[in-house]
Design an enzyme around this catalytic site. Sequence first.
Site, PDB file in Angstrom:
ATOM      1  CE  LYS A  42      -3.705  -2.189   2.717  1.00 32.55           C
ATOM      2  NZ  LYS A  42      -4.771  -2.494   1.762  1.00 32.55           N
ATOM      3  CB  CYS A  55     -11.933  -6.599   4.674  1.00 29.82           C
ATOM      4  SG  CYS A  55     -11.495  -7.572   3.252  1.00 29.82           S
TER       5      CYS A  55
HETATM    6  N1  7TS Z   1      -5.830  -3.161   7.901  1.00 34.32           N
HETATM    7  C1  7TS Z   1      -6.384  -2.222   7.131  1.00 34.32           C
HETATM    8  C2  7TS Z   1      -6.900  -0.966   7.769  1.00 34.32           C
HETATM    9  C3  7TS Z   1      -6.464  -2.424   5.758  1.00 34.32           C
HETATM   10  O1  7TS Z   1      -7.018  -1.478   5.005  1.00 34.32           O
HETATM   11  C4  7TS Z   1      -5.980  -3.624   5.196  1.00 34.32           C
HETATM   12  C5  7TS Z   1      -6.124  -3.929   3.734  1.00 34.32           C
HETATM   13  C6  7TS Z   1      -5.385  -4.543   6.057  1.00 34.32           C
HETATM   14  C7  7TS Z   1      -5.332  -4.288   7.397  1.00 34.32           C
HETATM   15  C8  7TS Z   1      -4.790  -5.811   5.549  1.00 34.32           C
HETATM   16  O2  7TS Z   1      -3.631  -5.541   4.838  1.00 34.32           O
HETATM   17  P1  7TS Z   1      -2.922  -6.674   4.003  1.00 34.32           P
HETATM   18  O3  7TS Z   1      -1.846  -5.960   3.275  1.00 34.32           O
HETATM   19  O4  7TS Z   1      -2.381  -7.671   4.972  1.00 34.32           O
HETATM   20  O5  7TS Z   1      -3.955  -7.263   3.108  1.00 34.32           O
HETATM   21  N2  7TS Z   1      -7.164  -3.207   3.097  1.00 34.32           N
HETATM   22  C9  7TS Z   1      -7.679  -3.424   1.881  1.00 34.32           C
HETATM   23  C10 7TS Z   1      -8.714  -2.633   1.377  1.00 34.32           C
HETATM   24  O6  7TS Z   1      -9.197  -1.682   1.941  1.00 34.32           O
HETATM   25  N3  7TS Z   1      -9.049  -3.108   0.137  1.00 34.32           N
HETATM   26  O7  7TS Z   1      -8.258  -4.148  -0.128  1.00 34.32           O
HETATM   27  C11 7TS Z   1      -7.412  -4.367   0.932  1.00 34.32           C
END
Ligand code: 7TS
Length: 414
Positions: free
Chosen positions: A233, A372
């Site tokens: 991200k 999510c």
């Molecule tokens: N926490 C938050 C606030 C997030 O937005 C996400 C992923 C995660 C944890 C998990 O991160 P990851 O890199 O381990 O997957 N958020 C999103 C979203 O908003 N749309 O796709 C993934």
Amino acid sequence: MAVTPATKLDARRLRADFPVFDELVNGKPVAFLDSAASTQKPRQVLDAMREFYEHSYANVHRGVYTLAERATAGYEGAREKVRAYVNAPSSREVIFTRGATEALNLVAYAWGLDNLGPGDVVVITELEHHSNFVPWQFIAKKTGAEFAHIPIDDLGELQLDALDEIATRGNVKVVANNLVSNTLGTVNPVEKLATWAHEQGAIMVVDAAQAAPHRKIDVQALGCDFLAFSSHKLCGPSGVGALWGRRELLEEMQPFNFGGEMIRSVALDRTSWNELPYKFEAGTPAIAEAYGFGVAIDYVSEIGLDAIEAHEHELVVQAMDALAEIPGLRIFGPPAERRTGIVSFELENVHPHDVAQILDWEGVAVRAGHHCTQPLMTRLGVAATTRASFYLYSLPEEVDRLVAGLLKVRKTFA
Ligand code: 7TS
């Protein structure tokens, strides 16, 4: 004395770093408004990773030969970059994980299983991403701890006056909260929560997945005990992220995964653990990805997080002002001053998936779904929303294209 204005970023110039913006989708340049899900990657990161694989690749920590030493230097150099990026006291406290999700699971399992039991309370919020909700719900059930949530108000902001009542339910042991909500963009009062958590004798776990790419993070100023975020991200590769944890806590915790690298010695009757951070990094890690994560940190740091935050703020103000003019459109979440570059909304009588589909035909990429955050959807009284999210390369005309696209959606469904 002259006041130096905060340096502004030049998104148009920065876009030249991102090969994806040369791409036409359905014959149109793509207005990529889904950076909250994952960001696009600049050449600086892509080239550095390719170069790493071509000239410095081997497994880390094991070899005494030159390539292994180079690979290890690249991998450990990235750890130091992560440390500096969040102002952690020591790089021993920085653990590479597969991402924010694995980092939060690590804390829930490795800390939670040994520290929670009946009479204890785990506190999360109504606007957590499932990654910081489900692991705690699961571990609370498994250990017999109570699972409590901080509710939000109609603007999507945490109702901290609920804390007093929550504290009467038992020994509050964990407060786990995101710094920025991925669905609403709400910037949450983590410092306050950390102070409250510590007054209760609890630990504070911060999910910074949506914060670390967009604003300065200082784990010491936040006063938290753990902080998690992902590389993908933040202009970096997928498959890697970081957990920072307070040393005393990490030292006390048992490992999360078992295997190579995380041991000191193994015998038939007992095994002892390696020192930090390796105790929590079983197996061959995502070596080149961690290296690329470090390069991505350099990339965004050079642009400057203040400039990134200011740029996204301008875009979110523009978007919220324009969206408010569209009849039948309802924006969720707080005013622009208290959110990052994320806007979730619903268009009366049109399913978010239809909105996203028609926008795609116009070359506008947005996310539709529950993001999510199903408990939050329940609170908002919707099954899904459409979400636009911005980053350092987003342009005002992409916001215009979003608005024009939405007017088309309205016409189609009129
Ligand atoms: N926490 C938050 C606030 C997030 O937005 C996400 C992923 C995660 C944890 C998990 O991160 P990851 O890199 O381990 O997957 N958020 C999103 C979203 O908003 N749309 O796709 C993934």
